[in-house]
Design a protein around this motif. Structure first.
Motif, PDB file in Angstrom:
ATOM      1  N   LEU A 297       4.715  -4.990  12.826  1.00 44.17           N
ATOM      2  CA  LEU A 297       4.480  -6.006  11.803  1.00 44.17           C
ATOM      3  C   LEU A 297       5.153  -7.291  12.265  1.00 44.17           C
ATOM      4  O   LEU A 297       6.317  -7.260  12.675  1.00 44.17           O
ATOM      5  CB  LEU A 297       5.125  -5.538  10.499  1.00 44.17           C
TER       6      LEU A 297
ATOM      7  N   ARG B 223      -1.808   2.808   5.363  1.00 41.10           N
ATOM      8  CA  ARG B 223      -2.116   1.534   5.986  1.00 41.10           C
ATOM      9  C   ARG B 223      -2.824   1.706   7.321  1.00 41.10           C
ATOM     10  O   ARG B 223      -3.675   0.915   7.700  1.00 41.10           O
ATOM     11  CB  ARG B 223      -0.857   0.715   6.176  1.00 41.10           C
TER      12      ARG B 223
ATOM     13  N   ILE C  24      -1.459   8.453  13.419  1.00 37.58           N
ATOM     14  CA  ILE C  24      -1.481   7.319  14.339  1.00 37.58           C
ATOM     15  C   ILE C  24      -2.396   7.572  15.535  1.00 37.58           C
ATOM     16  O   ILE C  24      -2.962   6.656  16.109  1.00 37.58           O
ATOM     17  CB  ILE C  24      -0.052   6.968  14.808  1.00 37.58           C
TER      18      ILE C  24
ATOM     19  N   ARG D 201       1.275 -12.848   7.734  1.00 40.95           N
ATOM     20  CA  ARG D 201       1.715 -11.659   8.460  1.00 40.95           C
ATOM     21  C   ARG D 201       0.624 -11.156   9.392  1.00 40.95           C
ATOM     22  O   ARG D 201      -0.554 -11.327   9.097  1.00 40.95           O
ATOM     23  CB  ARG D 201       2.074 -10.532   7.483  1.00 40.95           C
TER      24      ARG D 201
ATOM     25  N   ASN E 174       7.192   2.784  11.342  1.00 40.93           N
ATOM     26  CA  ASN E 174       7.258   4.178  11.772  1.00 40.93           C
ATOM     27  C   ASN E 174       6.115   4.996  11.190  1.00 40.93           C
ATOM     28  O   ASN E 174       5.769   4.840  10.023  1.00 40.93           O
ATOM     29  CB  ASN E 174       8.572   4.799  11.328  1.00 40.93           C
ATOM     30  N   PRO E 175       5.562   5.895  11.983  1.00 40.84           N
ATOM     31  CA  PRO E 175       4.563   6.792  11.422  1.00 40.84           C
ATOM     32  C   PRO E 175       5.219   7.767  10.452  1.00 40.84           C
ATOM     33  O   PRO E 175       6.410   8.023  10.531  1.00 40.84           O
ATOM     34  CB  PRO E 175       4.012   7.523  12.636  1.00 40.84           C
TER      35      PRO E 175
ATOM     36  N   PHE F 190       3.369   5.447   2.912  1.00 42.21           N
ATOM     37  CA  PHE F 190       2.793   4.129   3.111  1.00 42.21           C
ATOM     38  C   PHE F 190       2.065   4.001   4.456  1.00 42.21           C
ATOM     39  O   PHE F 190       0.993   3.455   4.558  1.00 42.21           O
ATOM     40  CB  PHE F 190       3.939   3.128   2.969  1.00 42.21           C
TER      41      PHE F 190
ATOM     42  N   GLN G 275       1.265   1.809  21.601  1.00 42.97           N
ATOM     43  CA  GLN G 275       2.693   2.075  21.357  1.00 42.97           C
ATOM     44  C   GLN G 275       3.009   2.299  19.890  1.00 42.97           C
ATOM     45  O   GLN G 275       4.133   2.628  19.547  1.00 42.97           O
ATOM     46  CB  GLN G 275       3.532   0.911  21.876  1.00 42.97           C
TER      47      GLN G 275
ATOM     48  N   ARG H  45       7.289 -16.247  11.170  1.00 40.47           N
ATOM     49  CA  ARG H  45       8.292 -16.806  12.068  1.00 40.47           C
ATOM     50  C   ARG H  45       8.363 -16.056  13.387  1.00 40.47           C
ATOM     51  O   ARG H  45       9.247 -16.301  14.200  1.00 40.47           O
ATOM     52  CB  ARG H  45       9.654 -16.791  11.385  1.00 40.47           C
TER      53      ARG H  45
ATOM     54  N   LEU I 156       0.821  -1.212   0.000  1.00 37.99           N
ATOM     55  CA  LEU I 156       0.000   0.000   0.000  1.00 37.99           C
ATOM     56  C   LEU I 156       0.852   1.257   0.000  1.00 37.99           C
ATOM     57  O   LEU I 156       0.515   2.252  -0.635  1.00 37.99           O
ATOM     58  CB  LEU I 156      -0.926   0.002   1.215  1.00 37.99           C
ATOM     59  N   GLY I 157       1.982   1.225   0.688  1.00 35.90           N
ATOM     60  CA  GLY I 157       2.821   2.398   0.765  1.00 35.90           C
ATOM     61  C   GLY I 157       3.680   2.608  -0.459  1.00 35.90           C
ATOM     62  O   GLY I 157       4.187   3.697  -0.684  1.00 35.90           O
ATOM     63  N   LEU I 158       3.893   1.557  -1.236  1.00 33.62           N
ATOM     64  CA  LEU I 158       4.798   1.650  -2.375  1.00 33.62           C
ATOM     65  C   LEU I 158       4.060   1.685  -3.705  1.00 33.62           C
ATOM     66  O   LEU I 158       4.689   1.663  -4.760  1.00 33.62           O
ATOM     67  CB  LEU I 158       5.759   0.453  -2.350  1.00 33.62           C
TER      68      LEU I 158
ATOM     69  N   ILE J  98       6.918   5.759  -0.632  1.00 34.81           N
ATOM     70  CA  ILE J  98       7.322   4.841   0.431  1.00 34.81           C
ATOM     71  C   ILE J  98       6.992   5.442   1.775  1.00 34.81           C
ATOM     72  O   ILE J  98       6.481   4.793   2.670  1.00 34.81           O
ATOM     73  CB  ILE J  98       8.834   4.570   0.344  1.00 34.81           C
TER      74      ILE J  98
ATOM     75  N   ARG K 271       9.010 -12.905  13.769  1.00 31.47           N
ATOM     76  CA  ARG K 271       9.899 -11.748  13.759  1.00 31.47           C
ATOM     77  C   ARG K 271       9.066 -10.482  13.648  1.00 31.47           C
ATOM     78  O   ARG K 271       8.134 -10.424  12.842  1.00 31.47           O
ATOM     79  CB  ARG K 271      10.880 -11.825  12.588  1.00 31.47           C
TER      80      ARG K 271
ATOM     81  N   GLU L 173      19.600 -11.321  11.601  1.00 29.21           N
ATOM     82  CA  GLU L 173      18.419 -11.638  12.397  1.00 29.21           C
ATOM     83  C   GLU L 173      18.235 -13.141  12.348  1.00 29.21           C
ATOM     84  O   GLU L 173      18.160 -13.723  11.267  1.00 29.21           O
ATOM     85  CB  GLU L 173      17.209 -10.930  11.785  1.00 29.21           C
TER      86      GLU L 173
ATOM     87  N   ARG M 134       8.770  -6.101  13.526  1.00 30.41           N
ATOM     88  CA  ARG M 134       9.452  -4.830  13.304  1.00 30.41           C
ATOM     89  C   ARG M 134       8.452  -3.694  13.489  1.00 30.41           C
ATOM     90  O   ARG M 134       7.270  -3.821  13.210  1.00 30.41           O
ATOM     91  CB  ARG M 134      10.115  -4.793  11.936  1.00 30.41           C
ATOM     92  N   VAL M 135       8.982  -2.615  13.969  1.00 29.47           N
ATOM     93  CA  VAL M 135       8.151  -1.435  14.219  1.00 29.47           C
ATOM     94  C   VAL M 135       7.926  -0.728  12.895  1.00 29.47           C
ATOM     95  O   VAL M 135       8.833  -0.597  12.082  1.00 29.47           O
ATOM     96  CB  VAL M 135       8.871  -0.496  15.214  1.00 29.47           C
TER      97      VAL M 135
END
Lengths: 793, 219
Positions: B107, B11, B127, B96, B118-119, B7, B103, B111, A172-174, B4, B113, A615, B115-116
């Motif tokens: 995402l 979302r 946000i 996903r 960012n706004p 995004f 906070q 597995r 969506l962002g790209l 980018i 994993r 990672e 990740r944050v």
């Protein structure tokens, strides 16, 4: 010695005064801030043979150490916070930028920096990202023998991957970038830097704003500390002026360095004062008149003056620990004066007669100690070389100044209180029992304790622990999304091309050995030199790709006409002949990456590297031939320290053997071994005791032991010399010296700086045990022999 | 490339629209209604807002359609929505999970994993819209949105129009439609050439998530 007294006094004053004036003049002009270091990394050899450590040293001191992280926040009670917080962050950032203490200041909520990097990568994606993509796809295609022609296969795969990508949240962002980038060069690059600190930073939120800054000067220098603190305070005040409720939390290496220096200075100041009080107390108890102690002060002061002068003349940068360790010198330096001054002769004894009596042990003791410490000059570790020079120069100055000082004193005779003067009677039955008891206990301690000795070499012991600052540091870094979930490595090379090749080799190795792990590196934005060189030929081969891609896109439900920007750029690329060389790309890349991302690589000739975050589990360390090293070199630094500890052990043994040989040469085979037994026995007993106490030992216990060995050998020499003259027990000067040294270093044993405590406890124990050994009269048999010899005569 | 950076608001808006209780099969209301102004004409809406805010933990099936300009047909995704008042919102797709809470946005892949996310710096307030809409807290929503409401029998439609004109042009309006006290459909147009429609399927309210689910689907 046969010189006329007045002339001798005049000459002594002239020489001593000139030397002292010269030293004071030099030290008065000395730039302490520039040449005295508190940086732990300065304890490492500058040309450390292990390139990994050299690289980490460079990275730690020049790159990452300069980052400062700020969190501005407004308590929830003051709402709505976002607008005033935004204003506060803006003012804070602008004020900080005006300070020359900062080279770069970036508000992470400001998209300008990310946009610049994004624009650079997007605009030049065909140069940066396409070479690697085509090479990777060609390898995949080659692994499928039954696949279609490469351009048709590539087109089908591109369309299929694009379709899959659109079903992911990130799409969506790209979306707006896709018409120009259906090969997903940029999205996959964005994915390849995810998880890398600095490339994937949090930007704050409604209740907090994050600001990143780079210091203009090293945080380990004065210019990187007080001016920085002043600028931060100024910026915080400016922010509070526009948003009164705003609070600031921040972290930087500067804060640790300044606090560490402050605490070391404060601690040493307190400890030295307490040690001085302890020495004065012991002296007051031992000497008939305390002012007699003043005769020892010139020797100690001249010794330290000479040591400081010579060390700062020889070395450009000296670590502060050298002076801490070197303060032990005061104990030895005072001894020479004590031995001259407290020599038990008649009160009106002439200087020449006194010198004749003490010359042999005095010279023997000084020469042995100097030979022993000279061994440290051969060490790899700068700290040890500096300590070696400091102590040897200090010993030379100590004995010289003691001789010169007492050469001008009318009656150099001090008096001790009777008990200290007399000591214990060696014939007493209590002493006999004590001697046996001590031998048995000492033997048991050595036998039981030495086996329990454990070595633990941790470079963190060199620093003062500041829990509050560490806690703050962890909290602030967490706000910036920095965690310890990743293993961080550095792919390195002599030049950027070699570093990029190392990064590629590491990726290939990880795919083979550890496919579950994921790599993130800003270096993936650059093509490998080989792939870049092959790009024109690759494009020439793909003559039918645009036609095949249009068809594939239609097959997968896309409107191929929407991808006109891509087909236009593709056509231009195929026509292009002036592809930039790798070096030019690296230059432009380095110029484009500002802010935190700029700290994730270095393109210096001779030391280039790219940071790589891994990672997932690291099943094994990368082999050395990959030129990839762990950025967390704590273990390596500790191993290095362990290596230096072994080196000190070897050098100590060399020094000890050299000193022992000199003792044997001076005192012969009958008396010499007993003298050597005292320091060796005291040292073994000390390590035995520490082993029994469960104390882990490090380089600095060993260094303390080496220094204390020289002191205790000093006691043994003077005691042995006295016994050889038919007298019993140690000279009174040894008692006073040992008690003073034990008191002073016993105080240091309570230091919160682990290495200072290690030195303190080791020296105090060895000195006390050596005193016990000489008091227990290990030279008794020799004493009896000497009496017999005297009787026969 | 600026896309980018854009995004995140897209979302977020997409996700906040997934705060959806149950669905029935009625036709959506075609046009927005008048603005709901607190103290003037919100009395009729308060029971609905109260009901939506008081449903406790919610679990729903979702079907999402994304209309991209480059595609002739929408991309269709299916997944699950979990809303836990004390933990936030979790949108679980095939491999996903997107987690939205106090906070921020997280995402998580298959597995585990994380990740944050960012706004967007250009839309830092986006946000903050999430939680008021989650709660259907009209006073809080009024800070950032003008809320328009329309009703027909048991069906209703709420249009959240950003008050900030820049935000309004960047992310457009969010349309939430439902029947009785159930959200059925959410539509947003984060960009001129992107439309997202989310249809909420089977829904259970007042559910209790297991500790394992909380660990897997929330922060």
């Amino acid at each position: 010695m046969g010189m006329e007294p007045r002339r001798r006094k005049l000459l002594a004053r002239l020489v001593l005064g000139t030397a002292v004036a010269g030293c004071i003049a030099w030290l008065a002009c000395f730039d302490y801030a520039k040449h005295i270091s508190t940086d732990v990394l300065d304890l490492m050899p500058v040309g450390e043979r292990d390139p990994a450590l050299a690289l980490v040293r460079q990275m730690a001191s020049q790159q990452q150490a300069r980052a400062a992280l700020f969190v501005l926040e407004i308590p929830e009670a003051i709402a709505p916070a976002d607008e005033s917080l935004a204003r506060a962050a803006e003012v804070f950032t602008a004020t900080l930028r005006q300070s020359p203490a900062f080279a770069e200041v970036v508000a992470l909520a400001d998209p300008a920096v990310q946009d610049e990097i994004g624009d650079f990568v997007f605009t030049r994606r065909f140069e940066l990202l396409l070479p690697g993509r085509l090479a990777a796809r060609q390898a995949e295609h080659a692994a499928q023998p039954a696949a279609a022609r490469f351009d048709a296969w590539l087109a089908e795969k591109t369309a299929a991957d694009l379709e899959t990508f659109l079903a992911r949240p990130e799409a969506l962002g790209l979306e707006q970038a896709l018409p120009a980038d259906p090969m997903l060069l940029v999205p996959e690059f964005v994915e390849s830097v995810r998880g890398l600190e600095g490339a994937d930073l949090a930007a704050g939120g409604t209740d907090r704003a994050l600001v990143w800054a780079r210091l203009a000067a090293s945080p380990l220098t004065e210019a990187g500390q007080q001016p920085v603190f002043a600028a931060v305070e100024n910026a915080a005040a400016a922010a509070r002026a526009v948003a009164p409720g705003v609070a600031l939390r921040w972290t930087a290496v500067s804060r640790f360095a300044a606090e560490s220096r402050r605490r070391i200075e404060a601690e040493m100041s307190v400890l030295n004062t307490l040690a001085l009080i302890a020495v004065l107390t012991v002296s007051a108890l031992c000497l008939r008149r305390l002012r007699q102690m003043l005769h020892l002060a010139p020797g100690v002061l001249c010794s330290l003056l000479g040591a400081w002068t010579v060390t700062t003349l020889v070395f450009d940068r000296v670590h502060i620990l050298v002076f801490v360790i070197g303060s032990l010198l005061a104990g030895i330096a005072a001894d020479y004066g004590l031995h001259i001054y407290l020599h038990p002769g008649p009160p009106d004894e002439e200087w020449a007669a006194r010198m004749r009596a003490v010359r042999r042990p005095l010279v023997g003791s000084a020469v042995t100690a100097m030979i022993g410490f000279s061994a440290l000059l051969l060490a790899d570790l700068p700290l040890l070389r500096q300590v070696g020079v400091f102590v040897v120069a200090g010993l030379f100055a100590a004995i010289g100044s003691a001789l010169l000082w007492f050469a001008q004193v009318r009656r150099p005779h001090g008096e001790l209180r009777p008990l200290v003067q007399r000591g214990f009677s060696s014939a007493s039955s209590h002493l006999q029992r004590a001697r046996w008891l001590a031998l048995i206990v000492g033997g048991l301690v050595v036998a039981g304790g030495l086996g329990r000795v454990h070595w633990r070499d941790d470079i963190r012991d060199l620093d003062v622990h500041v829990p509050a600052l560490w806690e703050n540091d962890r909290a602030v870094r967490a706000e910036f999304g920095q965690t310890t979930e990743h293993d961080l490595f550095l792919a390195r090379g002599d030049a950027p091309a070699a570093a990029r090749a190392a990064l590629e080799n590491f990726r290939a190795w990880m795919r083979r050995e550890n496919p579950a792990a994921r790599l993130a590196s800003i270096g993936f934005a650059l093509p490998s030199p080989a792939d870049l060189q092959a790009l024109p030929a690759q494009l020439a081969r793909l003559s039918g790709f645009d036609r095949e891609l249009r068809a594939a896109l239609e097959r997968h439900g896309f409107d191929a006409a929407e991808f006109a920007p891509f087909f236009s750029a593709w056509g231009d690329a195929r026509q292009r002949r002036d592809w930039p060389p790798f070096e030019s790309l690296v230059h432009d890349f380095g110029a484009a990456l500002r802010g935190p991302a700029g700290m994730l690589f270095a393109t210096d000739e001779g030391a280039s590297w790219f940071a790589v975050a891994v990672e997932g589990p690291m099943l094994q360390a990368p082999p050395r031939d990959l030129s990839v090293v762990s950025a967390n070199q704590l273990e390596s630094l500790n191993e290095l320290f362990a290596g230096h500890r072994r080196s000190v052990l070897r050098l100590s043994l060399v020094g000890l053997v050299a000193g022992a040989i000199s003792v044997l040469l001076i005192y012969g085979l009958r008396q010499g071994p007993r003298m050597i037994l005292v320091p060796v026995g005291a040292c073994l007993c000390t390590f035995g005791l520490l082993g029994l106490a469960g104390q882990t030992l490090n380089l600095f216990h060993l260094l303390g032991a080496f220094l204390a060995l020289c002191l205790s050998l000093d006691y043994a020499i003077f005691t042995g010399d006295r016994v050889a003259r038919g007298e019993s027990g140690p000279p009174p000067s040894v008692r006073l010296s040992a008690l003073n040294t034990a008191a002073a270093f016993g105080i240091l044993a309570f230091s919160r700086i682990p290495v200072v405590a290690a030195l303190g406890v080791t020296v105090a124990l060895i000195v006390v045990l050596a005193l016990v050994m000489v008091e227990l009269d290990l030279f008794r048999r020799h004493h009896e022999d000497a009496i017999k010899a005297a009787g026969m005569k | 490339m600026r896309a980018i950076v854009g995004f995140v608001p897209a979302r977020l808006l997409f996700m906040l629209c997934l705060l959806a209780p149950p669905l029935s099969a009625a036709e959506p209301l075609a046009t927005s209604g008048p603005e709901i102004v607190r103290g003037e004409n919100d009395a009729d809406w308060q029971p609905l807002f109260t009901a939506l805010a008081g449903q406790g933990a919610v679990f729903s099936q979702l079907t999402e359609r994304r209309w991209f300009k480059v595609r002739k047909q929408p991309v269709v995704l299916t997944g699950e929505v979990r809303l836990a008042p004390e933990h936030g919102l979790s949108l679980h797709y095939e491999d996903r999970t997107v987690i939205v809470d106090a906070q921020g946005v997280l995402l998580r892949d298959a597995r585990g994993r994380t990740r944050v996310v960012n706004p967007d710096g250009r839309n830092p307030a986006v946000i903050t819209w999430l939680l008021p809409i989650l709660r259907f807290d009209l006073p809080a929503l009024e800070t950032h949105f003008r809320v328009h409401g329309a009703r027909s029998a048991n069906d209703w439609r709420l249009d959240f129009v950003p008050r900030d004109t820049a935000d309004a042009s960047a992310v457009g309006s969010i349309v939430v439609q439902g029947t009785d006290d159930a959200i059925r459909r959410i539509e947003l147009r984060p960009k001129a050439d992107l439309r997202i429609e989310i249809v909420i399927g089977t829904t259970r309210t007042g559910v209790t998530f297991s500790a394992e689910d909380e660990q897997r689907f929330f922060r």
